[in-house]
Design an enzyme around this catalytic site. Structure first.
Site: not given
Length: 421
Positions: A20-21, A24
């Site tokens: 997920h990160e 980003h």
């Protein structure tokens, strides 16, 4: 077993947060945003290393993660008129490092009393040199310069490296990339499972049987095609499962074909309690088809199906048909991991795919402090043609954080009650 469950929980949760990160991070870096830290977990650091501009850290509490982008929060260090700082220069005579304290450790530094500093737009600093207070000197500051505070370097972020300097579309991509990466991860896991164990078929044919299960004890074999149960025609595996579920500890008459021969068997499904209901299971799986293309299709179909089911459940939560008491937090997910870990690696991977899709969807909810809330603000900015007032946005985000913390406390308390009380 406890240690195995803890390891499985940390690996699954850490993997979901990592990807997920990572979404980003990749899109933010492509947009030219300075990413100061990529963190898995919260709280005190237990491990860290720096690569290029970013510090990668693992923190003590495995309950999430973050990418700290320049400009999202007020910059930690300011240089104001009247400050005394030390300056170190690069080969181009531009300021490379600004020493905030402990200047005595840098004897080669030029010490000035700051008159003016613009370290975002003009990248200049001016002041009076010690010993020559009558003459104002001005210097250009490198766009890759650093502050030195307590001996540690902190990279200065010019405005063009900050989050809010980028176009709305680039910021939307950087925020949306996190949840999207969770969907991609789930899809990859499901495709892998489709390749390894095959794609489940909906044909009313028995696949692998559970050792000592009711189906095996009744003389059923893998490959048997079920024609009818209690006189009801079986046209799909879904029909078989639903019929078996309706007959816990009740004898069923099963008509099947094996090697072109019609046989009749009697099976009494085992009663299994799931939630508030008791259902029947007879210890057989549906058959699976192996193949790359079928696995690719299965990954996409299963990802969409799971996403739809999660969204339906969330819809029931909004309408009151589904209680917040039925949600699971980290404690509940740990217990779920413990139960699934006992059934094998394949089911653990299925759980990871489900949780990854769940994480992606929940993060897209338009709640302040979640990615969905941030995206909502960005879409509003795109429509208005100007950003929302930062102070008003901060107030809304604070309310969102407080709401999420309250929900998390309630969910965690419910998890603890289910486990220990």
């Amino acid at each position: 077993m406890f240690v195995n469950t803890v390891i499985a929980f940390i690996i699954i949760f850490g993997t979901l947060v990592f990807f997920h990160e990572l979404g980003h991070l990749i899109l933010a870096q492509r947009a030219g945003i300075l990413c100061r830290e990529f963190a898995i977990g919260f709280g005190p650091k237990i491990f860290s290393f720096k690569k290029n501009e970013t510090v990668y850290t693992i923190r003590l509490l495995p309950i999430g993660g973050f990418v700290r982008m320049a400009g999202e929060d007020p910059e930690m260090i300011e240089v104001k008129p009247g400050y005394t700082v030390g300056l170190l220069f690069n080969k181009e005579d531009k300021v490379e490092k600004i020493i905030i304290n402990q200047k005595e450790k840098y004897p080669d530094a030029l010490v000035i009393e700051v008159e003016q500093a613009d370290l975002e737009h003009q990248m200049k600093i001016s002041g009076y040199e010690q010993g020559n207070e009558d003459q104002l000197v001005s210097f250009s500051v490198s766009e890759t310069s650093f502050f030195i505070v307590d001996g540690e370097e902190v990279q200065i972020a010019p405005y063009n490296r900050q989050f809010h300097s980028k176009s709305v579309w680039k910021r939307i991509k950087a925020i949306a990339a996190g949840p999207i990466m969770n969907f991609i991860l789930a899809y990859v896991i499901l495709v892998f499972l489709g390749i390894v164990q095959g794609v489940p078929s909906d044909e009313p044919v028995l696949g692998k049987l559970v050792d000592n299960g009711r189906a095996a004890e009744a003389g059923l074999h893998e490959g048997d095609r079920i024609q009818s149960i209690n006189g009801k025609k079986m046209e799909s595996w879904t029909d078989v499962v639903s019929t078996v579920r309706e007959h816990p500890e009740k004898k069923m008459k099963i008509v099947l074909t094996r090697d072109n021969n019609k046989l009749t068997k009697y099976v009494t499904p085992e009663a299994v309690k799931t939630g508030d209901e008791t259902v029947g299971r007879f210890g057989a799986y549906n058959p699976a088809e192996k193949g790359l293309f079928s696995a690719i299709s299965y990954g996409a179909t299963e990802t969409v199906t799971v996403a739809q089911n999660i969204m339906t459940t969330l819809g029931k939560l909004v309408t009151g048909q589904f209680s917040v008491d039925m949600l699971a937090g980290p404690v509940g997910i740990y217990d779920m991991t413990d139960q699934v870990a006992k059934t094998g690696l394949i089911n653990l991977m299925k759980l990871a795919a489900f949780l990854s899709i769940n994480l992606g969807i929940v993060n897209l909810l338009p709640i302040p402090a979640l990615d969905g809330g941030r995206l909502l603000f960005l879409f509003i900015e795109a429509i208005r043609g100007k950003p929302i007032n930062r102070e008003k946005e901060a107030v809304v985000v604070f309310i969102g954080v407080a709401f999420l913390m309250l929900v998390m406390l309630v969910v965690t308390w419910n998890d603890i009650q289910r486990l220990f009380l």
